[in-house]
Design a protein around this motif. Structure first.
Motif, PDB file in Angstrom:
ATOM      1  N   GLU A 150      25.047 -24.403 -23.805  1.00  8.59           N
ATOM      2  CA  GLU A 150      24.596 -23.930 -22.490  1.00  8.59           C
ATOM      3  C   GLU A 150      23.815 -25.051 -21.808  1.00  8.59           C
ATOM      4  O   GLU A 150      22.879 -25.614 -22.393  1.00  8.59           O
ATOM      5  CB  GLU A 150      23.711 -22.690 -22.643  1.00  8.59           C
ATOM      6  CG  GLU A 150      23.505 -22.006 -21.320  1.00  8.59           C
ATOM      7  CD  GLU A 150      22.591 -20.794 -21.416  1.00  8.59           C
ATOM      8  OE1 GLU A 150      21.864 -20.560 -20.449  1.00  8.59           O
ATOM      9  OE2 GLU A 150      22.605 -20.121 -22.467  1.00  8.59           O
ATOM     10  N   ALA A 151      24.220 -25.374 -20.594  1.00  7.82           N
ATOM     11  CA  ALA A 151      23.593 -26.502 -19.901  1.00  7.82           C
ATOM     12  C   ALA A 151      22.235 -26.122 -19.329  1.00  7.82           C
ATOM     13  O   ALA A 151      22.014 -24.971 -18.924  1.00  7.82           O
ATOM     14  CB  ALA A 151      24.500 -26.986 -18.781  1.00  7.82           C
ATOM     15  N   ALA A 152      21.335 -27.093 -19.286  1.00  6.90           N
ATOM     16  CA  ALA A 152      20.037 -26.884 -18.637  1.00  6.90           C
ATOM     17  C   ALA A 152      20.274 -26.932 -17.127  1.00  6.90           C
ATOM     18  O   ALA A 152      21.017 -27.783 -16.643  1.00  6.90           O
ATOM     19  CB  ALA A 152      19.068 -27.986 -19.058  1.00  6.90           C
ATOM     20  N   LYS A 153      19.614 -26.016 -16.413  1.00  2.80           N
ATOM     21  CA  LYS A 153      19.847 -25.910 -14.959  1.00  2.80           C
ATOM     22  C   LYS A 153      19.518 -27.223 -14.232  1.00  2.80           C
ATOM     23  O   LYS A 153      20.164 -27.579 -13.250  1.00  2.80           O
ATOM     24  CB  LYS A 153      18.978 -24.776 -14.404  1.00  2.80           C
ATOM     25  CG  LYS A 153      19.700 -23.951 -13.364  1.00  2.80           C
ATOM     26  CD  LYS A 153      18.895 -22.714 -13.025  1.00  2.80           C
ATOM     27  CE  LYS A 153      18.721 -22.611 -11.545  1.00  2.80           C
ATOM     28  NZ  LYS A 153      17.448 -22.092 -11.104  1.00  2.80           N
ATOM     29  N   VAL A 154      18.534 -27.940 -14.769  1.00  6.96           N
ATOM     30  CA  VAL A 154      18.133 -29.190 -14.103  1.00  6.96           C
ATOM     31  C   VAL A 154      19.317 -30.166 -13.996  1.00  6.96           C
ATOM     32  O   VAL A 154      19.411 -30.942 -13.043  1.00  6.96           O
ATOM     33  CB  VAL A 154      16.921 -29.850 -14.811  1.00  6.96           C
ATOM     34  CG1 VAL A 154      17.258 -30.279 -16.242  1.00  6.96           C
ATOM     35  CG2 VAL A 154      16.400 -31.049 -14.031  1.00  6.96           C
ATOM     36  N   SER A 155      20.230 -30.100 -14.958  1.00  5.89           N
ATOM     37  CA  SER A 155      21.377 -31.012 -14.926  1.00  5.89           C
ATOM     38  C   SER A 155      22.235 -30.721 -13.690  1.00  5.89           C
ATOM     39  O   SER A 155      22.733 -31.648 -13.042  1.00  5.89           O
ATOM     40  CB  SER A 155      22.224 -30.855 -16.185  1.00  5.89           C
ATOM     41  OG  SER A 155      21.434 -31.029 -17.328  1.00  5.89           O
TER      42      SER A 155
END
Ligand code: FAD
Length: 393
Positions: free
Chosen positions: A78-83
């Motif tokens: 799951e990707a971090a939103k900041v990315s």
């Protein structure tokens, strides 16, 4: 006194104008000088900068680097939103530079992240998908990124200023011997294709624009919620560049044995909250934070804190808002008993609505407040909670 030019030193390159953080310098030509300049250019063409061989070689080397990369931080796929936020600003930088925007994806079974990256604006995804990259570990990730940087030569690399991003960016910058600007709040491109990296300096009292004009790639980290989330366009297409990097598990010294989540409040992400009720030294003690919790529960929000409250042990550090805590951008930020020191303001001043409760009408927090309540928080807070309860029926 009157500023003066040192004869024989100033060559009129106007670099000082660009780098002055306070924007205090300007370059003036007298009408006569301008006229002479025009005449000269009409005869000889525009002035060509004369470069010494070393400078020429450096510029040729820098010119090999092309493209903007965003490191896609992920945890268990799951990707971090900041990315995704960084893909938003990365897209603008890439458009200005006229280059491609790439998502750098490293992990195990992370192919699905390519589609997401394209939806958030990436033109291509550079992917390393191998079991040794299942969990983040400094050494293998650093080696892998350095290898890919050497191979593809991107001119800009952006990472989230998270635990992982800070760790990786510093390690990579050290090895590839380039500069890194942490916690940028603004990114742009100057007329020489250099990345202008703006961040607060001297305790937030001035904004400094930092350049890395002699090394590549130019690396920057940005905290979550500083850049706006780009619009998601599902179904967008991009190119997947599947890479390989040979690493054997037995050669990696660090092992991830178990992952334990911090239940001491770190599980609540104040950076992603839409409503934050924050308390400062004015709360007087830990127990009084119950007043904030009550209001937060009624509003469906979470409780944050100033550094003074955290230092006093009233709240965990994961709830701290500000320069050395989290940057937040909620719809509503309610500051209770917080004076509004610059280090606190830099972490919350982009909130849509700020409501400040403070008994000191001169408190600086009122300068950033949409609504200010001058009064005793021990009277105002319970009244506010009561009123919200009544409204909800
Ligand atoms: P104070 O400044 O003491 O303010 C308390 C306020 O409560 C006062 O304005 C007072 O009028 C009000 N008050 C008191 N009683 C009542 C009452 N009964 N009703 C209503 N109002 C009342 N700070 C951060 O918050 N986050 C950071 O990340 C951060 N990083 C820092 C980094 C550095 C390098 C440095 C030097 C400082 C940093 N600080 C940070 C600290 C910052 O400078 C301030 O000291 C801190 O924010 C002050 O916290 P405060 O507003 O809770 O306390």
């Amino acid at each position: 006194g009157e500023p003066s030019i040192v004869d024989g030193k100033c060559i009129g390159c106007a670099k000082c104008v660009k780098v002055c953080a306070a924007g205090a310098l300007e370059m003036f030509y007298t009408p006569e000088e301008l006229e002479l300049l025009k005449q000269w250019e009409a005869q000889h063409g525009a002035v060509e900068e004369e470069l010494d061989p070393a400078e020429k070689e450096l510029r040729a080397k820098l010119a090999q680097y092309r493209g903007v990369w965003v490191f896609i931080e992920q945890y268990q796929g799951e990707a971090a939103k900041v990315s995704w936020e960084l893909l938003g600003v990365g897209k603008e930088l890439a458009a200005t530079l006229g280059v491609k925007l790439s998502a750098l994806i490293i992990g195990h079974e992370v192919a699905h992240l390519c589609e997401e990256a394209f939806a958030y604006g990436a033109d291509q995804a550079v992917v390393l998908d191998e079991s040794v990259f299942k969990d983040y570990r400094t050494k293998p990730f650093t080696d892998a990124v350095c290898h890919l940087v050497e191979k593809h030569k991107p001119e800009v690399i952006l990472m989230g200023a998270t635990g992982q991003g800070r760790d990786l960016a510093g390690a990579v910058a050290t090895i590839v011997k380039t500069g890194l600007t942490a916690d940028c709040t603004g990114l742009g491109i100057d007329d020489k294709r250099n990345l202008m990296q703006t961040r607060p300096a001297f305790g937030g009292n001035i904004m400094a624009t930092i350049m890395c004009d002699r090394f590549r790639p130019q690396m920057a980290t940005v905290r979550p919620h500083v850049m706006a989330m780009p619009e998601r366009k599902d179904g967008s297409k991009g190119v997947v560049i599947l890479e390989q990097f040979y690493l054997r598990e037995q050669d990696i010294l660090a092992k991830v044995i178990e992952t334990i989540s911090d239940k001491g409040g770190a599980d609540i992400d104040i950076a992603g909250a839409e409503i934050i009720v924050s308390g400062g030294r004015g709360l007087m003690n830990k127990d009084n934070f119950a007043l904030l919790h009550e209001l937060a529960v009624e509003l469906g929000g979470v409780v944050g804190a100033s550094r003074s409250a955290v230092d006093a042990g009233w709240m965990p550090h994961s709830r701290q808002v500000g320069q050395t805590g989290k940057t937040v951008r909620p719809k509503i930020y309610i500051a209770c008993g917080i004076s509004g020191a610059i280090q606190h303001l830099v972490g919350m001043q982009d909130s849509d609505v700020v409501i400040a409760i403070n008994r000191d009408a001169e408190a600086p927090i009122f300068q950033v407040a949409t609504y200010g309540i001058v009064g005793d928080l021990f009277q105002v807070l319970p009244a506010l909670t009561r009123r919200v309860r009544e409204m909800k029926g």
